[in-house]
Design an enzyme around this catalytic site. Structure first.
Site, PDB file in Angstrom:
ATOM      1  N   VAL A 223       0.859  -1.186   0.000  1.00  0.00           N
ATOM      2  CA  VAL A 223       0.000   0.000   0.000  1.00  0.00           C
ATOM      3  C   VAL A 223       0.891   1.230   0.000  1.00  0.00           C
ATOM      4  CG1 VAL A 223      -1.714   1.325   1.299  1.00  0.00           C
ATOM      5  CG2 VAL A 223      -1.914  -1.154   1.183  1.00  0.00           C
TER       6      VAL A 223
ATOM      7  N   ALA B 159       4.752   4.047   2.639  1.00  0.00           N
ATOM      8  CA  ALA B 159       4.152   2.826   2.098  1.00  0.00           C
ATOM      9  C   ALA B 159       4.371   1.695   3.100  1.00  0.00           C
ATOM     10  CB  ALA B 159       4.810   2.453   0.774  1.00  0.00           C
ATOM     11  N   LYS B 160       3.718   0.605   2.905  1.00  0.00           N
ATOM     12  CA  LYS B 160       3.989  -0.597   3.690  1.00  0.00           C
ATOM     13  C   LYS B 160       3.550  -1.808   2.894  1.00  0.00           C
ATOM     14  CE  LYS B 160       5.459  -1.255   8.005  1.00  0.00           C
ATOM     15  NZ  LYS B 160       6.211  -0.261   8.790  1.00  0.00           N
ATOM     16  N   GLY B 161       4.237  -2.916   3.126  1.00  0.00           N
ATOM     17  CA  GLY B 161       3.833  -4.160   2.488  1.00  0.00           C
ATOM     18  C   GLY B 161       3.709  -5.240   3.529  1.00  0.00           C
TER      19      GLY B 161
ATOM     20  N   ASP C  10      10.546  -5.039   8.493  1.00  0.00           N
ATOM     21  CA  ASP C  10       9.552  -4.752   9.525  1.00  0.00           C
ATOM     22  C   ASP C  10       9.398  -6.059  10.320  1.00  0.00           C
ATOM     23  OD1 ASP C  10       7.543  -2.465  10.239  1.00  0.00           O
ATOM     24  OD2 ASP C  10       6.327  -4.262  10.335  1.00  0.00           O
TER      25      ASP C  10
END
Ligand code: GLU
Length: 418
Positions: A60, A105-107, A146
């Protein structure tokens, strides 16, 4: 029955409160309420036994207003779209509050990485990278570690991206191993940032490190480094925990020994030492101490737990550990909260240093990295202090307000395309 916790709703509530506190109307910040892009991927993996499993993955991108997107990739069994959306938005806010030129963003992949073999993990990572490849890149979106991912996973992402492009592109991802373009200081950066903020806050409240006791929830990369550095500064670490439970000793735990223990992938439930008592997660969070450092996952300090906390300060090392309802309870109880988007920004700050080194084909020594980290974190803390003082608001609302203003100013100056 209690409503299901939705981290994105949590983000939106704090956003509205902070914007409201500094007199912004919704139309002025409406654009940052929505992620710019959400990608869902199905990731097939050939397992070692010959079977095929399909994993659910996401990337995202919340905002590109201030620069390329930046943010980690999480491998955890509870990953879902609302969590990834919230984590992406928090990245935009984090980069804005510390004023580094990135969006957020992050996945994530819904998987418990401990159940996979190393070969399966590699295939999962490479296929996921291939599936998000069109939207990542050193100028577009730069992933990082992360929860549940590490330097090895980043190395595989870098290699996959590079192979697909035909040449080595280290700047596509940060948090890599040193040998393939990682930065000195990156593995410890988030924990070091937590220590820097804690020291600055102690200074503000005129407390000596030796006068304070600390409890740390989570002994992963962030919690263990924060505990170790605070211990080295002279703080008494009275309780720590991992997924298996916690350990406590009022006179102070032997943190170097415990860090060595967890580094060997051992669980704290199996740690025994003189005077050390075994406790559960609830007892850890409600331990009597001066500073509580949640360094695990979101939604840990709920309103009910907030009523029972036995500390003076909460320094958030995890992303989103405190709910909006809990914030209200803590404010009423005069428990000061230093918010995640400021306190845990050390990781992305040193990711920025790594990316700059990669783009320029340079390597910095560790002192330069740590000096930059210190400068960026303390400058951001000052900005947040000033905002909190000027508007008489909590540090969380102040940090959000600083970030909202920077994000909205960038949007306004760029205008809306077309
Ligand atoms: N995952 C880390 C965070 O939540 C680091 C992100 C990065 O370095 O891009 O801040």
């Amino acid at each position: 029955m209690a409503e299901r916790y939705n981290p994105y709703d949590n983000f939106l509530s704090v956003l509205d409160k902070a914007a409201n506190a500094v007199g912004m109307k919704e139309e002025e910040y409406v654009l940052i309420k929505y992620p710019e892009r959400e990608l869902k991927v199905s990731v097939p993996v050939k397992m070692d036994d010959g079977s095929v499993r399909v994993f659910e993955g996401y990337r995202v991108q919340h905002s590109t207003s201030r620069g390329p997107c930046k943010g980690g990739i999480r491998y955890h069994q509870s990953v879902n779209i609302d969590e990834v959306k919230a984590l992406a938005a928090w990245m935009s806010f984090k980069c804005a509050v510390v004023n580094i030129p990135y969006g957020g963003a992050k996945g994530g992949i819904k998987v418990d990485p401990s159940t996979l073999s190393k070969a399966e993990l590699e295939r999962l990572t490479r296929r996921y990278t291939a599936m998000i490849l069109p939207i990542i890149g050193p100028e577009k979106d730069i992933p990082a570690p992360d929860v549940g991912t590490n330097a090895q996973v980043m190395d595989w992402i870098m290699d996959t991206y590079s192979m697909m492009n035909g040449y080595t592109i280290p700047g596509v991802v940060t948090g890599k191993d040193l040998e393939v373009g990682g930065s000195l200081g990156r593995p410890e950066a988030t924990g070091r940032g937590v220590m820097i903020i804690t020291m600055e806050v102690l200074d503000k409240y005129k407390l000596a490190p030796s006068d304070v006791s600390v409890a740390v929830q989570g002994m992963g990369n962030v919690g263990s480094v924060a505990a170790k550095l605070l211990y080295e500064k002279g703080c008494r670490i009275v309780a720590v925990s991992d997924v298996s439970g916690g350990i406590r000793k009022a006179s102070g735990l032997n943190i170097p020994e415990i860090c060595e223990f967890v580094k060997q992938r051992k669980l704290l439930k199996d740690y025994y030492a003189d005077g050390v008592e075994h406790i559960d997660n609830h007892a850890l969070l409600t331990t009597k101490c001066d500073i509580l450092i949640p360094a695990a996952l979101e939604n840990q300090i709920t309103a009910d737990i907030a009523k029972e906390l036995n500390c003076r300060l909460v320094i958030e090392a995890a992303n989103g550990p405190t709910t909006v309802e809990a914030d209200a309870v803590l404010e009423k109880r005069d428990i000061v909260v230093l918010p995640d988007i400021l306190t845990n920004a050390g990781g992305v700050i040193v990711s920025y240093c790594e990316w700059v080194q990669n783009l320029q084909s340079l390597t910095w020594d560790e002192n330069d990295v740590n000096a930059t980290l210190f400068k960026v974190m303390t400058r951001a803390l000052t900005d947040v202090y000033h905002k909190a003082r000027d508007y008489k608001i909590s540090y969380r609302l102040a940090a959000y307000a600083v970030a909202i203003e920077r994000l909205c100013t960038a949007k306004k100056k760029r205008g809306i395309f077309p």
